[in-house]
Design a protein around this motif. Structure first.
Motif, PDB file in Angstrom:
ATOM      1  N   SER A  36       0.933  -1.342  -0.230  1.00  0.00           N
ATOM      2  CA  SER A  36       0.223   0.025   0.127  1.00  0.00           C
ATOM      3  C   SER A  36       0.468   1.290  -0.326  1.00  0.00           C
ATOM      4  CB  SER A  36      -1.169  -0.294   1.343  1.00  0.00           C
ATOM      5  OG  SER A  36      -1.795   1.333   1.243  1.00  0.00           O
ATOM      6  N   TRP A  46      -2.916  -1.926  -5.631  1.00  0.00           N
ATOM      7  CA  TRP A  46      -2.747  -2.593  -4.400  1.00  0.00           C
ATOM      8  C   TRP A  46      -4.221  -2.554  -4.252  1.00  0.00           C
ATOM      9  CZ3 TRP A  46      -3.289  -2.350   0.855  1.00  0.00           C
ATOM     10  CH2 TRP A  46      -1.924  -3.435   1.372  1.00  0.00           C
ATOM     11  N   SER A  47      -4.817  -3.629  -3.893  1.00  0.00           N
ATOM     12  CA  SER A  47      -6.343  -3.462  -2.812  1.00  0.00           C
ATOM     13  C   SER A  47      -6.024  -3.988  -1.301  1.00  0.00           C
ATOM     14  CB  SER A  47      -7.428  -3.002  -3.575  1.00  0.00           C
ATOM     15  OG  SER A  47      -7.298  -5.295  -3.946  1.00  0.00           O
ATOM     16  N   GLY A  48      -4.623  -5.442  -0.948  1.00  0.00           N
ATOM     17  CA  GLY A  48      -4.700  -5.819   0.223  1.00  0.00           C
ATOM     18  C   GLY A  48      -3.926  -6.797   0.038  1.00  0.00           C
ATOM     19  N   ILE A  70      -9.260  10.166   4.065  1.00  0.00           N
ATOM     20  CA  ILE A  70      -7.538   9.799   4.138  1.00  0.00           C
ATOM     21  C   ILE A  70      -6.927  11.423   4.382  1.00  0.00           C
ATOM     22  CG2 ILE A  70      -6.791   9.829   1.797  1.00  0.00           C
ATOM     23  CD1 ILE A  70      -6.716   7.556   2.247  1.00  0.00           C
ATOM     24  N   CYS A  97      -3.403   4.906  -4.558  1.00  0.00           N
ATOM     25  CA  CYS A  97      -4.824   4.398  -4.423  1.00  0.00           C
ATOM     26  C   CYS A  97      -4.713   3.358  -3.117  1.00  0.00           C
ATOM     27  CB  CYS A  97      -4.847   3.420  -5.399  1.00  0.00           C
ATOM     28  SG  CYS A  97      -4.264   1.621  -4.905  1.00  0.00           S
ATOM     29  N   ALA A  98      -6.666   3.881  -2.265  1.00  0.00           N
ATOM     30  CA  ALA A  98      -6.840   3.831  -1.317  1.00  0.00           C
ATOM     31  C   ALA A  98      -8.405   2.955  -0.897  1.00  0.00           C
ATOM     32  CB  ALA A  98      -6.551   4.797   0.029  1.00  0.00           C
ATOM     33  N   GLY A  99      -8.079   1.905  -0.894  1.00  0.00           N
ATOM     34  CA  GLY A  99     -10.049   2.025   0.122  1.00  0.00           C
ATOM     35  C   GLY A  99     -10.448   2.511   1.276  1.00  0.00           C
ATOM     36  N   THR A 100     -11.580   2.772   1.028  1.00  0.00           N
ATOM     37  CA  THR A 100     -11.959   3.769   2.076  1.00  0.00           C
ATOM     38  C   THR A 100     -13.036   4.353   1.820  1.00  0.00           C
ATOM     39  OG1 THR A 100     -11.312   5.818   3.282  1.00  0.00           O
ATOM     40  CG2 THR A 100     -10.562   6.151   0.554  1.00  0.00           C
ATOM     41  N   ILE A 101     -13.746   5.251   2.781  1.00  0.00           N
ATOM     42  CA  ILE A 101     -15.100   5.739   2.452  1.00  0.00           C
ATOM     43  C   ILE A 101     -15.254   7.383   2.450  1.00  0.00           C
ATOM     44  CG2 ILE A 101     -16.258   3.659   4.128  1.00  0.00           C
ATOM     45  CD1 ILE A 101     -15.501   6.212   5.744  1.00  0.00           C
ATOM     46  N   ASN A 154     -18.735   2.418   1.133  1.00  0.00           N
ATOM     47  CA  ASN A 154     -17.099   2.249   0.469  1.00  0.00           C
ATOM     48  C   ASN A 154     -16.476   2.246  -0.846  1.00  0.00           C
ATOM     49  OD1 ASN A 154     -16.611   1.271   2.788  1.00  0.00           O
ATOM     50  ND2 ASN A 154     -16.988  -1.161   2.706  1.00  0.00           N
TER      51      ASN A 154
END
Lengths: 195, 88
Positions: free
Chosen positions: A65, A78-80, A135, A145-149, A154
């Motif tokens: 990440s 990258w998501s995890g 973020i 990049c980031a998975g967030t809210i 989501n």
């Protein structure tokens, strides 16, 4: 990919919000990105394959990440751990993925049909995201990049450019309308162009 | 609002996480005879400590990974976070 885009019935083109007496080219631009292939890749725990050996459309898998590897048409987010999102406008990307990611080593899921993709570009794009997303955008660089809210929805954020600031935002298709209105609402203060 | 350091993504807002309970809880062994009380304790009963507590958290809006957090339940201070297979 579906024939009807997820935002088709409510994404409006034109000038909105506080755009009066402002140069149109300097306003924020909001658009829907259509026709992307979005594929989720997860490497199985039992897989022994070396990721360094694999490239999809000439792009390597990012290993941590918040990195994105990319070329002109394909971006790998990258998501995890051992999980990625491949986003591409290349039509033959499915074939390239099938060739490189065997079913013994990877779970490959095409999620193109299930995402709404909004691009925000230009003036105050980061400020608009700050209104609903926790973020730290001051340290969120190009090709991060980031998975967030965003306002409780989501999303995945992919920053594609610094100048002008450009973000591709991915939400579940069923949240697309709500997410679009949240973004548009946040942008009204500065004025925006729907394109 | 807490800021929690995900071992995979770094510091993120509490909004992105969901609490997953006591990290020290152990499921009764599979295939062994288990009394009703042991099951009852495992399923329903939890300690409610004031102070340092080992917890599970899920980065549900980010990398979707579970991890361990050592947190003070009174002050909310977070001492350490770690991956599930690491010592907290």
């Amino acid at each position: 990919m579906t024939g009807v885009s997820s935002l088709q019935s409510f994404h409006k083109k034109g000038l909105f919000g506080d755009h009066h007496k402002k140069n149109e080219s300097s306003l924020l631009k909001i658009s829907e990105i259509k026709g992307l292939s979005i594929v989720q890749i997860a490497q199985y725990k039992r897989s022994k394959i070396q990721l360094k050996e694999i490239q999809i459309d000439g792009v390597k898998f990012p290993l941590s990440s918040p990195n994105v590897e990319y070329n002109e048409k394909t971006r790998i987010l990258w998501s995890g751990p051992k999980t990625w999102l491949i986003v591409s406008s290349k039509k033959s990307i499915d074939q390239a993925i099938q060739e490189k990611c065997s079913s013994e080593n990877f779970a490959v899921t095409d999620i193109s049909h299930s995402r709404a993709v909004i691009q925000i570009k230009g003036f105050k794009a980061g400020e608009i995201l700050k209104k609903g997303c926790p973020i730290d955008f001051n340290n969120f660089k190009r090709n991060n990049c980031a998975g967030t809210i965003f306002q409780g929805i989501n999303i995945v954020i992919d920053k594609t450019e610094d100048e002008p600031e450009t973000f591709n935002l991915f939400a579940l298709r069923s949240f697309g309308e709500s997410f679009y209105h949240d973004i548009a609402d946040a942008a009204l203060e500065y004025g925006y162009v729907g394109i | 609002m807490l800021e929690i350091k995900c071992p995979y993504c770094g510091k993120r807002s509490q909004n992105e996480f969901s609490y997953g309970g006591d990290a020290n809880l152990k499921r009764p062994e599979l295939g062994k005879e288990v009394s009703d009380k042991v099951w009852d304790d495992f399923v329903y009963y939890r300690s409610n400590p004031k102070g340092k507590h080992s917890e599970l958290w899920h980065h549900v809006s980010g990398c979707r990974q579970w991890f361990k957090v050592s947190r003070n339940t009174a002050t909310h201070e977070i001492f350490k976070t770690s991956k599930l297979d690491e010592e907290l």
